[in-house]
Design a protein around this motif. Structure first.
Motif, PDB file in Angstrom:
ATOM      1  N   ILE A   1    -113.659 -82.939  50.267  1.00  0.00           N
ATOM      2  CA  ILE A   1    -113.931 -81.521  50.494  1.00  0.00           C
ATOM      3  C   ILE A   1    -112.588 -80.834  50.679  1.00  0.00           C
ATOM      4  O   ILE A   1    -111.772 -81.257  51.507  1.00  0.00           O
ATOM      5  CB  ILE A   1    -114.825 -81.298  51.721  1.00  0.00           C
ATOM      6  N   GLN A   2    -112.367 -79.799  49.903  1.00  0.00           N
ATOM      7  CA  GLN A   2    -111.095 -79.095  49.942  1.00  0.00           C
ATOM      8  C   GLN A   2    -111.250 -77.781  50.710  1.00  0.00           C
ATOM      9  O   GLN A   2    -112.219 -77.054  50.520  1.00  0.00           O
ATOM     10  CB  GLN A   2    -110.626 -78.813  48.517  1.00  0.00           C
ATOM     11  N   ILE A   3    -110.273 -77.509  51.560  1.00  0.00           N
ATOM     12  CA  ILE A   3    -110.211 -76.249  52.302  1.00  0.00           C
ATOM     13  C   ILE A   3    -109.136 -75.394  51.632  1.00  0.00           C
ATOM     14  O   ILE A   3    -107.975 -75.801  51.564  1.00  0.00           O
ATOM     15  CB  ILE A   3    -109.838 -76.477  53.785  1.00  0.00           C
ATOM     16  N   PRO A   4    -109.506 -74.213  51.125  1.00  0.00           N
ATOM     17  CA  PRO A   4    -108.510 -73.358  50.467  1.00  0.00           C
ATOM     18  C   PRO A   4    -107.390 -72.949  51.433  1.00  0.00           C
ATOM     19  O   PRO A   4    -107.610 -72.848  52.651  1.00  0.00           O
ATOM     20  CB  PRO A   4    -109.330 -72.129  50.046  1.00  0.00           C
ATOM     21  N   ALA A   5    -106.234 -72.702  50.885  1.00  0.00           N
ATOM     22  CA  ALA A   5    -105.066 -72.361  51.701  1.00  0.00           C
ATOM     23  C   ALA A   5    -105.331 -71.148  52.592  1.00  0.00           C
ATOM     24  O   ALA A   5    -104.912 -71.120  53.750  1.00  0.00           O
ATOM     25  CB  ALA A   5    -103.858 -72.115  50.801  1.00  0.00           C
ATOM     26  N   PHE A   6    -106.044 -70.174  52.061  1.00  0.00           N
ATOM     27  CA  PHE A   6    -106.263 -68.963  52.863  1.00  0.00           C
ATOM     28  C   PHE A   6    -107.251 -69.190  54.011  1.00  0.00           C
ATOM     29  O   PHE A   6    -107.414 -68.330  54.869  1.00  0.00           O
ATOM     30  CB  PHE A   6    -106.687 -67.779  51.983  1.00  0.00           C
ATOM     31  N   LEU A   7    -107.859 -70.363  54.084  1.00  0.00           N
ATOM     32  CA  LEU A   7    -108.785 -70.691  55.171  1.00  0.00           C
ATOM     33  C   LEU A   7    -108.311 -71.884  56.007  1.00  0.00           C
ATOM     34  O   LEU A   7    -109.059 -72.409  56.829  1.00  0.00           O
ATOM     35  CB  LEU A   7    -110.178 -71.002  54.603  1.00  0.00           C
ATOM     36  N   CYS A   8    -107.067 -72.308  55.823  1.00  0.00           N
ATOM     37  CA  CYS A   8    -106.586 -73.548  56.437  1.00  0.00           C
ATOM     38  C   CYS A   8    -106.495 -73.493  57.964  1.00  0.00           C
ATOM     39  O   CYS A   8    -106.321 -74.535  58.591  1.00  0.00           O
ATOM     40  CB  CYS A   8    -105.244 -73.955  55.841  1.00  0.00           C
ATOM     41  N   ARG A   9    -106.647 -72.319  58.554  1.00  0.00           N
ATOM     42  CA  ARG A   9    -106.567 -72.225  60.010  1.00  0.00           C
ATOM     43  C   ARG A   9    -107.911 -71.903  60.646  1.00  0.00           C
ATOM     44  O   ARG A   9    -107.981 -71.566  61.825  1.00  0.00           O
ATOM     45  CB  ARG A   9    -105.522 -71.182  60.394  1.00  0.00           C
ATOM     46  N   GLN A  10    -108.978 -72.037  59.869  1.00  0.00           N
ATOM     47  CA  GLN A  10    -110.327 -71.774  60.379  1.00  0.00           C
ATOM     48  C   GLN A  10    -110.875 -73.050  61.008  1.00  0.00           C
ATOM     49  O   GLN A  10    -111.388 -73.930  60.315  1.00  0.00           O
ATOM     50  CB  GLN A  10    -111.224 -71.274  59.248  1.00  0.00           C
ATOM     51  N   THR A  11    -110.769 -73.143  62.303  1.00  0.00           N
ATOM     52  CA  THR A  11    -111.114 -74.360  63.029  1.00  0.00           C
ATOM     53  C   THR A  11    -112.539 -74.823  62.748  1.00  0.00           C
ATOM     54  O   THR A  11    -112.771 -76.006  62.480  1.00  0.00           O
ATOM     55  CB  THR A  11    -110.910 -74.149  64.540  1.00  0.00           C
TER      56      THR A  11
ATOM     57  N   ILE B   1    -113.459 -87.229  52.843  1.00  0.00           N
ATOM     58  CA  ILE B   1    -112.038 -86.931  52.940  1.00  0.00           C
ATOM     59  C   ILE B   1    -111.909 -85.417  52.897  1.00  0.00           C
ATOM     60  O   ILE B   1    -112.621 -84.736  52.155  1.00  0.00           O
ATOM     61  CB  ILE B   1    -111.275 -87.564  51.752  1.00  0.00           C
ATOM     62  N   VAL B   2    -110.980 -84.871  53.681  1.00  0.00           N
ATOM     63  CA  VAL B   2    -110.752 -83.431  53.702  1.00  0.00           C
ATOM     64  C   VAL B   2    -109.333 -83.173  53.201  1.00  0.00           C
ATOM     65  O   VAL B   2    -108.377 -83.722  53.747  1.00  0.00           O
ATOM     66  CB  VAL B   2    -110.959 -82.837  55.114  1.00  0.00           C
ATOM     67  N   ASN B   3    -109.214 -82.338  52.184  1.00  0.00           N
ATOM     68  CA  ASN B   3    -107.922 -81.924  51.650  1.00  0.00           C
ATOM     69  C   ASN B   3    -107.695 -80.481  52.081  1.00  0.00           C
ATOM     70  O   ASN B   3    -108.380 -79.580  51.615  1.00  0.00           O
ATOM     71  CB  ASN B   3    -107.924 -82.028  50.119  1.00  0.00           C
ATOM     72  N   ILE B   4    -106.764 -80.279  52.986  1.00  0.00           N
ATOM     73  CA  ILE B   4    -106.469 -78.943  53.475  1.00  0.00           C
ATOM     74  C   ILE B   4    -105.251 -78.431  52.722  1.00  0.00           C
ATOM     75  O   ILE B   4    -104.148 -78.947  52.888  1.00  0.00           O
ATOM     76  CB  ILE B   4    -106.212 -78.934  54.988  1.00  0.00           C
ATOM     77  N   LYS B   5    -105.474 -77.410  51.904  1.00  0.00           N
ATOM     78  CA  LYS B   5    -104.359 -76.839  51.149  1.00  0.00           C
ATOM     79  C   LYS B   5    -103.564 -75.930  52.077  1.00  0.00           C
ATOM     80  O   LYS B   5    -104.108 -75.266  52.926  1.00  0.00           O
ATOM     81  CB  LYS B   5    -104.887 -76.052  49.947  1.00  0.00           C
ATOM     82  N   LYS B   6    -102.288 -75.898  51.884  1.00  0.00           N
ATOM     83  CA  LYS B   6    -101.425 -75.059  52.716  1.00  0.00           C
ATOM     84  C   LYS B   6    -100.317 -74.522  51.874  1.00  0.00           C
ATOM     85  O   LYS B   6     -99.793 -75.148  51.016  1.00  0.00           O
ATOM     86  CB  LYS B   6    -100.870 -75.898  53.888  1.00  0.00           C
TER      87      LYS B   6
END
Length: 158
Positions: A131-141, A153-158
């Motif tokens: 599951i990928q978290i877009p860069a613009f949402l990477c700080r949404q706890t 697996i979580v892929n956090i884009k930054k």
């Protein structure tokens, strides 16, 4: 409580730790030669049609076989980060998950897609390996917690 096995890879060093609850009960270092395939995430930006997914997936399988790579298929069911309100956003979560499941079944590719809201994590986890978290949402706890609780697996884009 089941023990959890964690692998931490660092070049040719593997540390294996087993935890029971929060207490580490075993840790050992292994040095071994690791032969890892080059891994890529590739695919269309947004799901437009089943035909497009088939075309891209077939080509990615061909590349995997020819080059010995490991390509993870990536396509979004909803591109919420568009500069125009009138831009195409995708097929939506229900149809998108069905289409990604079909790609996984037909082509044997691992799947990743991004989510924008916490409630989407559980639905997407039915098919996505990552599951990928877009860069613009990477700080949404809440979003990151929901994705991590999915067991994927979580892929956090930054």
């Amino acid at each position: 409580m089941f023990s959890q096995l964690f692998y931490i890879l660092c070049k040719n060093l593997m540390k294996i730790m087993v935890f029971c609850g929060k207490m580490r009960i075993f840790a050992r270092y292994y040095v071994r030669k690791i032969h890892m395939k080059q891994t890529f995430i590739a695919g269309p930006c947004v799901i437009e049609s089943a035909e497009l997914l088939d075309t891209v997936a077939a080509k990615l399988v061909e590349i995997n076989e020819k080059l010995g790579t490991d390509i993870i298929f990536k396509a979004s069911f909803d591109k919420a980060n568009r500069t125009s309100l009138h831009s195409y956003r995708g097929v939506g979560i229900e149809r998108g998950v069905e289409m990604l499941a079909e790609v996984k079944r037909r082509y044997g590719l691992r799947i990743t897609t991004d989510i924008h809201e916490a409630w989407q994590a559980e639905r997407v986890a039915d098919v996505a390996d990552i599951i990928q978290i877009p860069a613009f949402l990477c700080r949404q706890t809440d979003l990151i917690v929901a994705a991590s609780e999915s067991g994927r697996i979580v892929n956090i884009k930054k």
